[in-house]
Design an enzyme around this catalytic site. Structure first.
Site, PDB file in Angstrom:
ATOM      1  N   ASP A  86      -5.796   2.620  -1.204  1.00 34.33           N
ATOM      2  CA  ASP A  86      -6.451   3.444  -0.195  1.00 34.33           C
ATOM      3  C   ASP A  86      -6.775   4.785  -0.849  1.00 34.33           C
ATOM      4  OD1 ASP A  86      -6.905   5.320   1.941  1.00 34.33           O
ATOM      5  OD2 ASP A  86      -6.081   3.843   3.323  1.00 34.33           O
TER       6      ASP A  86
ATOM      7  N   GLU B 273     -11.589   2.631   6.574  1.00 36.49           N
ATOM      8  CA  GLU B 273     -10.419   2.890   7.425  1.00 36.49           C
ATOM      9  C   GLU B 273     -10.320   4.390   7.674  1.00 36.49           C
ATOM     10  OE1 GLU B 273      -5.778   1.457   7.742  1.00 36.49           O
ATOM     11  OE2 GLU B 273      -6.404   2.535   5.950  1.00 36.49           O
TER      12      GLU B 273
ATOM     13  N   GLN C  35      -9.697   0.869   0.288  1.00 36.31           N
ATOM     14  CA  GLN C  35     -10.056   1.499   1.553  1.00 36.31           C
ATOM     15  C   GLN C  35     -10.504   2.933   1.309  1.00 36.31           C
ATOM     16  OE1 GLN C  35      -6.372   0.808   3.755  1.00 36.31           O
ATOM     17  NE2 GLN C  35      -7.283  -0.942   4.804  1.00 36.31           N
TER      18      GLN C  35
ATOM     19  N   GLU D   8       0.831  -1.206   0.000  1.00 35.21           N
ATOM     20  CA  GLU D   8       0.000   0.000   0.000  1.00 35.21           C
ATOM     21  C   GLU D   8       0.868   1.258   0.000  1.00 35.21           C
ATOM     22  OE1 GLU D   8      -3.432   2.140   2.776  1.00 35.21           O
ATOM     23  OE2 GLU D   8      -2.138   0.593   3.619  1.00 35.21           O
TER      24      GLU D   8
END
Length: 252
Positions: A171, A233, A197, A136
């Site tokens: 993300d 998240e 996310q 990530e």
């Protein structure tokens, strides 16, 4: 009609509760899955029991940070033994609770030696497990000096490791802070994305306000047939239950 499903990231949501109780709260709130950061202080049998009780899958866990300010070890040339021990720990725990994926945290590092170290540790991880491995990119505002900073850099790593179970953790918050054009990048990278996310930009709270239009993000994912739960998240501004008004509208 296809609807999006969401996963509660228990590193931020209900993080004042023991992990098994947080899993139960996620189920009661309407989440379809859970994920967490570092569950290692909790007996895996207790986690497995809560997952079985609720019927929620555990989507993923992280390798350990390696100490304050490190954010992982796998790209740190001087800590290869520690990094591989952390990977072994994560694989063992994931197997015990049947977590679907492991996020291999790179850590604070830079340069060619760090890149070679990261590739070697990812290859080591791929040799240990068939579970999904995730990397990530993290933005430099939140995590200065983190090795993996952009999606194009992550794609080069994935191509070089060439392990079928190595995927991108996308993300939306981090990508928006660093690169922008979240929807365009989602469309381009969807075939190699293992997990998505969300959080508001730039304050990383509930995904119902801010610079990133999540209605557009969600409609794009629906149009492209995304079926895996999307990880919530974000940092609630107060008790977690008070931050969940977005969830009912997003799953309607």
């Amino acid at each position: 009609m296809t609807r999006l499903r969401f996963s509660a990231n228990l590193g931020f949501l209900w993080n004042d509760l023991p992990l098994p109780d947080a899993i139960r709260r996620a189920k009661a709130a309407g989440f379809a899955a859970v994920e967490c950061h570092w569950p290692y202080d909790t007996d895996p049998a207790e986690v497995s029991g809560a997952l079985a009780e609720t019927g929620l899958p555990m989507l993923g866990i992280n390798t350990i940070t390696g100490g304050a300010g490190h954010f992982g070890l796998s790209a740190c040339p001087g800590r290869i033994d520690d990094a591989r021990a952390a990977i072994e720990q994560a694989v063992s725990y994931a197997e015990a609770i049947d977590a679907q994926a492991i996020h291999i945290m790179a850590g604070v590092a830079e340069g060619p030696e760090a890149r070679d170290t990261f590739l070697g540790n990812l290859q080591f991880a791929a040799g240990l497990t068939d579970r999904m491995l995730l990397i990530e990119p993290l933005n430099a505002f939140d995590v200065p000096g983190y090795f993996l900073r952009r999606t194009d850099q992550a794609m080069e790593v994935i191509d070089d490791v060439a392990a079928p179970n190595l995927k991108l953790m996308f993300d939306c918050y981090h990508v928006a802070r660093t690169e922008g054009d979240v929807v365009e990048r989602l469309e381009k990278l969807l075939p190699v994305i293992g997990h998505i996310q969300i959080a508001s930009v730039p304050d990383r709270s509930a995904p119902d306000h801010g610079e990133l239009n999540y209605l557009k993000v969600f409609s794009t994912l629906l149009a492209f047939g995304w079926t895996r739960p999307i990880g919530a998240e974000y940092r609630p501004d107060g008790p977690t239950e008070g931050s969940l008004t977005w969830l009912s509208s997003a799953t309607a």
